[in-house]
Motif scaffolding. Structure first.
Motif, mmCIF file in Angstrom:
data_model
loop_
_atom_site.group_PDB
_atom_site.id
_atom_site.type_symbol
_atom_site.label_atom_id
_atom_site.label_comp_id
_atom_site.label_asym_id
_atom_site.label_seq_id
_atom_site.Cartn_x
_atom_site.Cartn_y
_atom_site.Cartn_z
ATOM 1 N N PHE A 144 44.809 30.810 41.219
ATOM 2 C CA PHE A 144 43.796 31.837 41.486
ATOM 3 C C PHE A 144 42.747 31.297 42.460
ATOM 4 C CE2 PHE A 144 39.767 33.925 40.057
ATOM 5 C CZ PHE A 144 40.051 35.184 40.562
ATOM 6 N N CYS A 145 42.257 30.110 42.211
ATOM 7 C CA CYS A 145 41.243 29.516 43.087
ATOM 8 C C CYS A 145 41.812 29.210 44.471
ATOM 9 C CB CYS A 145 40.664 28.255 42.448
ATOM 10 S SG CYS A 145 39.653 28.613 40.989
ATOM 11 N N ARG A 146 43.083 28.840 44.524
ATOM 12 C CA ARG A 146 43.729 28.581 45.817
ATOM 13 C C ARG A 146 43.726 29.845 46.664
ATOM 14 N NH1 ARG A 146 45.136 28.509 50.112
ATOM 15 N NH2 ARG A 146 46.881 27.503 51.130
ATOM 16 N N THR B 271 41.456 35.505 54.156
ATOM 17 C CA THR B 271 41.966 36.867 54.210
ATOM 18 C C THR B 271 42.222 37.418 52.804
ATOM 19 O OG1 THR B 271 44.243 36.080 54.356
ATOM 20 C CG2 THR B 271 43.086 36.493 56.436
ATOM 21 N N ALA B 272 42.168 38.727 52.709
ATOM 22 C CA ALA B 272 42.485 39.383 51.436
ATOM 23 C C ALA B 272 43.997 39.351 51.228
ATOM 24 C CB ALA B 272 41.990 40.827 51.456
ATOM 25 N N ASN C 284 32.861 40.775 48.938
ATOM 26 C CA ASN C 284 32.984 40.221 50.292
ATOM 27 C C ASN C 284 34.077 40.918 51.095
ATOM 28 O OD1 ASN C 284 30.995 38.428 49.564
ATOM 29 N ND2 ASN C 284 32.342 36.641 49.461
ATOM 30 N N ASP C 285 35.141 41.344 50.408
ATOM 31 C CA ASP C 285 36.254 42.006 51.088
ATOM 32 C C ASP C 285 36.011 43.504 51.274
ATOM 33 O OD1 ASP C 285 37.610 39.613 51.297
ATOM 34 O OD2 ASP C 285 38.936 39.978 49.590
ATOM 35 N N HIS D 119 48.998 35.955 41.965
ATOM 36 C CA HIS D 119 50.377 35.813 42.427
ATOM 37 C C HIS D 119 50.454 35.185 43.820
ATOM 38 C CE1 HIS D 119 51.352 38.258 38.934
ATOM 39 N NE2 HIS D 119 52.602 37.873 39.112
ATOM 40 N N ARG D 120 49.511 35.522 44.699
ATOM 41 C CA ARG D 120 49.513 34.881 46.015
ATOM 42 C C ARG D 120 49.273 33.382 45.863
ATOM 43 N NH1 ARG D 120 45.349 36.162 50.972
ATOM 44 N NH2 ARG D 120 43.816 35.288 49.547
#
Length: 128
Positions: free
Chosen positions: A38-40, A46-47, A84-85, A103-104
């Motif tokens: 999650f932190c990565r 980018t979103a 922010n996004d 997941h990303r």
């Protein structure tokens, strides 16, 4: 702090990627690897792409298990990232963005050829 995210259920692909990370890093707890992931993802400028993510694995945890002692901090980080996004911070947006970031991040960590042990995660987190 009350969380809009009750339970987290991962895709089978994410579970397989976490299994690989468990083997490489020797970190046995799913929730700890998920925090790293999650932190990565949050560290990316980018979103995440708004892709559908199946919930087809048997890997599930509560938000409190995921976040542990830092669950409030992680929730604030998610809310700040959504702000922010240019997104809202309503429950549905937070749940969706959390799943996308988690997941990303799992995909990024599992796909990083430089991560072969726990020290590689630490180096990734402390560079710059």
């Amino acid at each position: 702090m009350e969380t809009p995210i009750e339970r987290i259920k991962l895709s089978q692909t994410a579970k397989d990627q976490l299994t690989k990370l468990k083997r490489l890093t020797k970190i046995d707890q799913w929730n700890i690897l998920c925090r790293w992931a999650f932190c990565r993802s949050l560290a990316e400028p980018t979103a995440p792409s708004p892709v559908p993510i199946p919930q087809d694995s048997n890997l599930e945890m509560s938000w409190r298990v995921f976040g542990g002692e830092i669950s409030d901090i992680l929730l604030l980080a998610l809310k700040q990232r959504c702000y922010n996004d240019g997104l809202g911070t309503d429950k549905e947006t937070l749940v969706t963005q959390f799943r996308l970031h988690l997941h990303r991040g799992i995909g990024y960590l599992a796909g990083d050829p430089n991560i072969k042990k726990i020290e590689d995660l630490i180096e990734l987190a402390t560079k710059n």
